[in-house]
Design an enzyme around this catalytic site. Structure first.
Site, short mmCIF file in Angstrom:
data_model
loop_
_atom_site.label_atom_id
_atom_site.label_comp_id
_atom_site.label_asym_id
_atom_site.label_seq_id
_atom_site.Cartn_x
_atom_site.Cartn_y
_atom_site.Cartn_z
N VAL A 190 11.06 8.40 -3.92
CA VAL A 190 10.43 9.45 -3.05
C VAL A 190 11.24 10.95 -3.07
O VAL A 190 10.34 11.80 -3.21
CB VAL A 190 10.10 8.88 -1.62
CG1 VAL A 190 9.55 10.00 -0.74
CG2 VAL A 190 9.45 7.70 -1.41
N ARG A 202 24.85 7.08 -5.65
CA ARG A 202 25.52 7.37 -7.04
C ARG A 202 25.46 8.95 -7.51
O ARG A 202 24.32 8.85 -8.32
CB ARG A 202 25.11 6.28 -8.30
CG ARG A 202 25.16 4.66 -7.45
CD ARG A 202 24.19 4.04 -8.51
NE ARG A 202 22.87 4.05 -8.14
CZ ARG A 202 21.79 3.60 -8.39
NH1 ARG A 202 22.03 2.41 -9.75
NH2 ARG A 202 20.41 3.77 -8.21
N ILE A 240 -1.91 9.42 2.96
CA ILE A 240 -3.06 9.60 3.88
C ILE A 240 -2.75 10.32 5.06
O ILE A 240 -1.56 9.76 5.91
CB ILE A 240 -3.68 8.13 4.12
CG1 ILE A 240 -3.93 7.34 2.72
CG2 ILE A 240 -4.78 8.40 4.88
CD1 ILE A 240 -4.62 5.87 2.97
N LYS A 276 4.26 -1.16 9.39
CA LYS A 276 3.17 -0.27 9.61
C LYS A 276 2.07 -0.30 10.98
O LYS A 276 1.83 0.66 11.54
CB LYS A 276 2.60 -0.09 8.41
CG LYS A 276 3.55 0.46 7.11
CD LYS A 276 2.72 0.26 5.90
CE LYS A 276 3.61 0.71 4.64
NZ LYS A 276 3.35 0.26 3.32
N GLY A 278 4.08 5.39 -3.73
CA GLY A 278 4.40 6.02 -5.08
C GLY A 278 5.01 7.44 -4.69
O GLY A 278 4.91 8.01 -3.60
#
Ligand code: NDP
Ligand code: HSE
Length: 434
Positions: free
Chosen positions: A15, A47, A138, A207, A309
């Site tokens: 993300v 890292r 969304i 959620k 995603g």
């Protein structure tokens, strides 16, 4: 143009790297929309020397000292896209208490200890925005938090986990078993190396807690959510669902209404359920998410899109960054929480729904009567019975009318002890329709 709004970006993985990319590619538009440029003051990672391709960010901005970055005087807004409970909670509380607004995608933390974050935001007079934490791209939390604030939400039903929706959709489409469908989800990069949080329902439960808190103005945590994953869903269950004109989805269901004692309360659950193919959620395939909201005045609303995603999730994060940056320039902040209703949580035993029970039984006289008697004793009314096979291999599929979960659990317990019942192959809830 106002003074630049400076971000501490905590995390630069799936993300975070897309947040960096979008901030770079849309810099001019974002500045015009906010009224000031948005700059990255620093990027905290685990890292710092890891190769990050052609990411458009100065490597000198990377640090492992996230807390130090949060505390810097030249940081206005903290964007947390690391995940997990600690040290993310410490960073966000530090930021919010000191009056720095925060944007986070961290559903696990919000569900585990959202109250601490909301209290810190109120204490520091800062914004806490978390649109990306539920259903990725969304726009869902803002509508619940703002657009529907004049209405009363009665029910939220959603598919909020992309990985399990991909798996169940594949099982429905091809007849595959769960293991095979999970392998496909992993090969396509949907499921993580350790898919436990997805397939066991933990991700959806977090959620569900966030959605219920916003919808019902009540603090709901992950522990308040009844959770069952999809590991017990078999190819036979999916075939049986198909025979009934249904499919199986992992649903999150949050309801407000009177409990057994008549008092207003909230029930939140995550479990696989059969739904009719005519239900709007039945056609949500692949790794997509969708949430169905029912409100007194608005009626039925449906939100649909990509729930996971890098880029879709970063889209929601960017929306929050713009909102908090605008608020900062205007010298205002938005209350991050509305928990005035403070409703009690209803136990799962009081949840009322229909059930699909599949039994392996002996095929001889009196079996059906014995099985039906158990349902009658617990006041669970049978809607349909279907028998297939014969002799030693007969199986009975029973679908009930609506009944409390506790009554169904007691029915199943007594069925297990019945000598004519060889095994209980599956018990699934049936949602939607009559
Ligand atoms: P990743 O694992 O891809 O990235 C995590 C990032 O955090 C990495 O950059 C990592 O550093 C960094 N990090 C880890 N530990 C530390 C630490 N102790 N100090 C500083 N940095 C650290 O996660 P995602 O991007 O997938 O997810 C981020 C958040 O977004 C999570 O809360 C997740 O639940 C949420 N989310 C994710 C979605 C998705 O589709 N991926 C969808 C919706 C929400 P390094 O790069 O050096 O490893
Ligand atoms: N693992 C989650 C999913 C990522 O499959 O939906 C988005 O929260």
């Amino acid at each position: 143009m106002g003074k630049p709004v400076r971000l501490a970006l905590l995390g630069c993985g799936t993300v975070g790297s897309e947040v960096v990319r979008l901030l770079h590619e849309q810099a001019a538009d974002l500045a015009a929309r906010v009224g000031a440029p948005i700059e990255i003051a620093g990027v905290a990672v685990r890292r710092p020397n890891r190769a990050r391709g052609d990411l458009p960010v100065d490597p000198a901005l990377f640090t492992t000292d996230a807390l130090g970055l949060v505390k810097r005087d030249d940081v206005d807004v903290v964007v947390e896209v690391v995940g997990g409970i600690e040290p993310a909670r410490t960073w966000l509380v530090e930021a919010l208490r000191s009056g720095k607004s925060a944007v986070t995608a961290n559903k696990a933390l919000l569900a585990e200890d959202g109250g601490t974050l909301h209290d810190a935001a109120a204490e520091g007079g800062a914004d806490l925005f978390y649109e990306a934490s539920v259903a990725g791209a969304i726009p869902l939390l803002r509508p619940l938090r703002d657009s529907l604030h004049g209405d009363s939400i009665t029910r939220v039903t959603g598919i909020v986990n992309g990985t399990t929706n991909f798996i169940l959709s594949a099982m429905d489409a091809t007849g595959a078993g769960l293991t095979e469908a999970l392998e496909e989800a992993t090969a396509l990069g949907y499921a993580e190396a350790d898919p436990t949080a997805d397939v066991e329902g933990f991700d959806a439960a977090a959620k569900a807690a966030i959605l219920a808190s916003l919808a019902f103005h009540t603090r709901v945590g992950a522990d308040d959510v009844h959770r069952e994953g999809i590991t017990e869903v078999s190819a036979a269950d999916m075939a049986s669902a198909k025979a009934m004109g249904c499919t199986i989805k992992l649903l999150c269901i949050a309801e407000r209404g009177p409990g057994a004692d008549g008092a207003e309360s909230v029930s939140v659950r995550v479990h696989p359920a059969m739904i009719p193919r005519s239900h709007p959620l039945a056609s949500v395939g692949d790794a997509f998410n969708a949430v169905f909201v029912e409100a007194v005045a608005a009626g039925q609303l449906m939100f649909y899109g990509r729930g996971a995603g890098g880029a879709p999730t970063a889209s929601a994060v960017l929306g929050d960054i713009v909102a908090v940056a605008r608020n900062r320039l205007a010298g205002v902040h938005t209350a991050s929480e509305s928990a005035y209703a403070d409703l009690p949580i209803r136990p799962m035993g009081e949840a009322v729904t229909r059930y699909h029970i599949s039994l392996d039984v002996a095929d001889r006289a009196g079996v059906l009567a014995a099985v039906a008697g158990v349902f009658a004793r617990h006041d669970v009314s049978i809607a349909t019975v279907r028998q297939s096979g014969r002799d030693a291999d007969a199986s009975l599929v029973i679908v009930t009318h609506r009944a409390p979960d506790a009554a169904l659990a007691a029915t199943v317990e007594e069925l297990r002890g019945l000598d004519v019942v060889r095994s209980i192959a599956s018990v699934l809830r049936v949602e939607g329709g009559q």
